[in-house]
Motif scaffolding. Structure first.
Motif, PDB file in Angstrom:
ATOM      1  N   PRO A  70       0.801  -1.240   0.000  1.00 36.21           N
ATOM      2  CA  PRO A  70       0.000   0.000   0.000  1.00 36.21           C
ATOM      3  C   PRO A  70       0.829   1.284   0.000  1.00 36.21           C
ATOM      4  O   PRO A  70       0.493   2.240  -0.695  1.00 36.21           O
ATOM      5  N   HIS A  92      -6.072   4.887   1.027  1.00 35.98           N
ATOM      6  CA  HIS A  92      -5.533   3.549   1.297  1.00 35.98           C
ATOM      7  C   HIS A  92      -5.428   3.249   2.789  1.00 35.98           C
ATOM      8  O   HIS A  92      -4.989   2.157   3.163  1.00 35.98           O
ATOM      9  N   LEU A 124      -3.453   4.365   5.257  1.00 31.85           N
ATOM     10  CA  LEU A 124      -2.108   4.104   5.787  1.00 31.85           C
ATOM     11  C   LEU A 124      -1.984   4.597   7.222  1.00 31.85           C
ATOM     12  O   LEU A 124      -2.512   5.654   7.576  1.00 31.85           O
TER      13      LEU A 124
END
Length: 531
Positions: free
Chosen positions: A70, A100, A102
């Motif tokens: 990712p 995503h 993170l």
């Protein structure tokens, strides 16, 4: 098979789910796995080899990474948006990190990988050109971006070579295709054979031109190297500082915060690990992370803003106009103008300062969508201290002549002073931009001069040290009128700095530098209209 022919989505181009083959040429129904017709597909329908001249990678098929990590995927998406859509990395990156999901550690990795690959593009391309058997402009742009991401990991990050190779090839296999991933694997193995310094020694072994050498070593276009060297001399610094300046451009900048005076507080940021700023009051330095977690940042009372921008805004607000006033009421009743206010960082700080002093700010912005950003930036400041106008700043001098006590005109410029924060800018800008922007800068400054009252001051600001955008523009304005004079901008910056001794002044104008002041290279001229 050409790389451009396999770009796009797909792992194992042409493979159908379920292993049925879907009528693909050379595939056997029922998973027979035959090699009839010269097919190189295995029993699962995957194309194991693109040609007899290419072998497998060193890892066994079961050990190869086939998914996109990712954090690396975020970096790849940022580079693609910058290249294909002319996007700005600092705007794309936060959105992709959120998309995503993170965590802080992966977000930091993605940030360094994105910005580092963009900053170092010139150096990495010179290295990659030695490892690819064709001109780089003949590669699919997505493949080239993946190679730059891999090169930055291998040459400038503390990522083990095997991990950088495996993860970058896995990223390519997942989002570009199996064929290109084999090329990327082969090229990055060549890159990994040398350290960055060893590559630079090789690349520069036959170079004698100092500009060319600096361009390759510090990843700046040659014209920018020449422009920045000229800028140093024009602002009273030795040309020998060019290497330090270029190196500072490549350092990841510390995040600067400002608490809007009388509105915000740095307490929450300091409790979260930020440290007090060393150049200007009400500022702090943050190690980064998700600043959106701070309530004061979310409500806009604390903002991310380079300390150079803070200094020039405060300097304009602090100029003594020579008007006698009751102590404590300095600025009361004054009208201030931010002529080119978008996206609103300086306007927010000026709005808060104006409110403290009983003044009123008009923030002007030409583009409607940027005017909306200005309103958002000012929203933390009580509404009675400011208003936003959407319109051409070149018209304000005619529409509201001699109406403002203080005018900030932060003109559109090449941004050569903010290359560390805008890593893609160095590859987009050309010398033609200097020529194209000059007339607009002069028109905006003339409008500001027309709009300021006799006895008032205009702060001409650029985020560029280039003399064509700084001293030349100011000199032209002074030469055409007899009612103007320069105030000491260096002394004005000193008066609002904590140290009180920035050494930024040169013949009444002032220039900040990344390698000296750890700020963007902001230029300031204070033009006084004589009463």
């Amino acid at each position: 098979m050409s790389e451009s022919g396999t770009s796009g989505s797909g792992r194992g181009r042409g493979h159908q789910p379920g292993g049925q083959g879907g009528g693909q040429s050379g595939s056997q129904p029922g998973g027979q796995g035959g090699a009839r017709g010269g097919s190189r597909r295995n029993a699962q329908g995957r194309e194991r080899n693109r040609g007899p001249q290419r072998g497998f990678t060193e890892s066994a098929p079961s050990q190869r990474t086939r998914r996109a990590d990712p954090a690396r995927l975020v970096a790849f998406e940022v580079l693609r948006a910058v290249e294909a859509e002319d996007a700005y990395a600092n705007l794309v990156l936060p959105a992709r990190i959120r998309h995503h999901g993170l965590d802080k550690r992966d977000a930091g990795f993605a940030t360094e990988l994105s910005y580092g690959a963009l900053r170092g593009q010139g150096t990495y391309d010179a290295i990659l050109a030695r490892c690819v058997d064709r001109p780089l402009d003949q590669l699919d742009p997505a493949i080239l971006d993946a190679l730059r991401i891999g090169a930055h990991q291998l040459l400038a990050m503390r990522v083990p070579a095997h991990a950088a190779l495996d993860q970058t090839v896995g990223l390519a296999r997942a989002v570009i295709g199996a064929g290109p991933s084999a090329l990327i694997n082969a090229v990055l193995r060549k890159v990994s054979a040398r350290t960055l310094e060893e590559w630079l020694d090789l690349l520069l072994s036959t170079e004698t031109d100092p500009t060319r050498i600096a361009s390759i070593r510090y990843a700046h276009p040659e014209w920018i190297v020449r422009a920045l060297r000229q800028s140093l001399v024009a602002h009273g610094r030795p040309a020998t500082e060019i290497d330090e300046l270029l190196e500072a451009d490549n350092a990841a900048p510390v995040v600067n915060l400002v608490a809007l005076p009388g509105v915000g507080s740095l307490d929450e940021a300091l409790e979260g690990g930020a440290t007090p700023g060393e150049l200007v009051e009400g500022s702090a330095l943050s190690s980064g992370g998700d600043l959106g977690r701070l309530a004061s940042v979310r409500d806009g009372s604390t903002r991310v803003q380079d300390v150079g921008s803070q200094l020039v805004a405060r300097a304009m607000a602090a100029v003594d106009l020579g008007v006698e006033a009751v102590p404590g009421s300095e600025g009361a009743g004054e009208r201030w103008l931010d002529l080119c206010a978008g996206p609103g960082g300086k306007a927010a700080l000026l709005g808060a300062l104006a409110r403290q002093r009983g003044a009123h700010l008009l923030a002007n912005e030409f583009a409607p969508h940027r005017a909306k950003l200005v309103r958002q930036a000012l929203s933390a400041v009580p509404r009675d201290a400011w208003e936003v106008r959407t319109g051409d700043g070149r018209d304000l001098g005619t529409e509201q002549p001699e109406s403002f006590d203080r005018v900030l005109v932060d003109v559109p410029c090449t941004g050569l002073g903010a290359l560390r924060r805008r890593p893609e800018s160095r590859w987009r800008r050309t010398p033609k931009d200097l020529v194209d922007l000059g007339p607009l800068q002069r028109q905006l400054l003339n409008s500001a001069i027309d709009a300021v009252k006799p006895g008032g001051v205009v702060a001409y600001v650029t985020c560029s040290p280039h003399p064509a955008e700084t001293t030349a523009v100011v000199s032209d304005a002074l030469r055409k009128r007899e009612d103007l004079e320069l105030l000491d901008a260096g002394a004005a910056l000193d008066s609002v700095s904590i140290t009180g001794h920035l050494e930024a002044g040169n013949e009444l104008t002032a220039q900040l530098w990344p390698h000296v002041h750890h700020t963007d290279a902001m230029f300031l001229a204070l033009i006084h209209k004589k009463a």
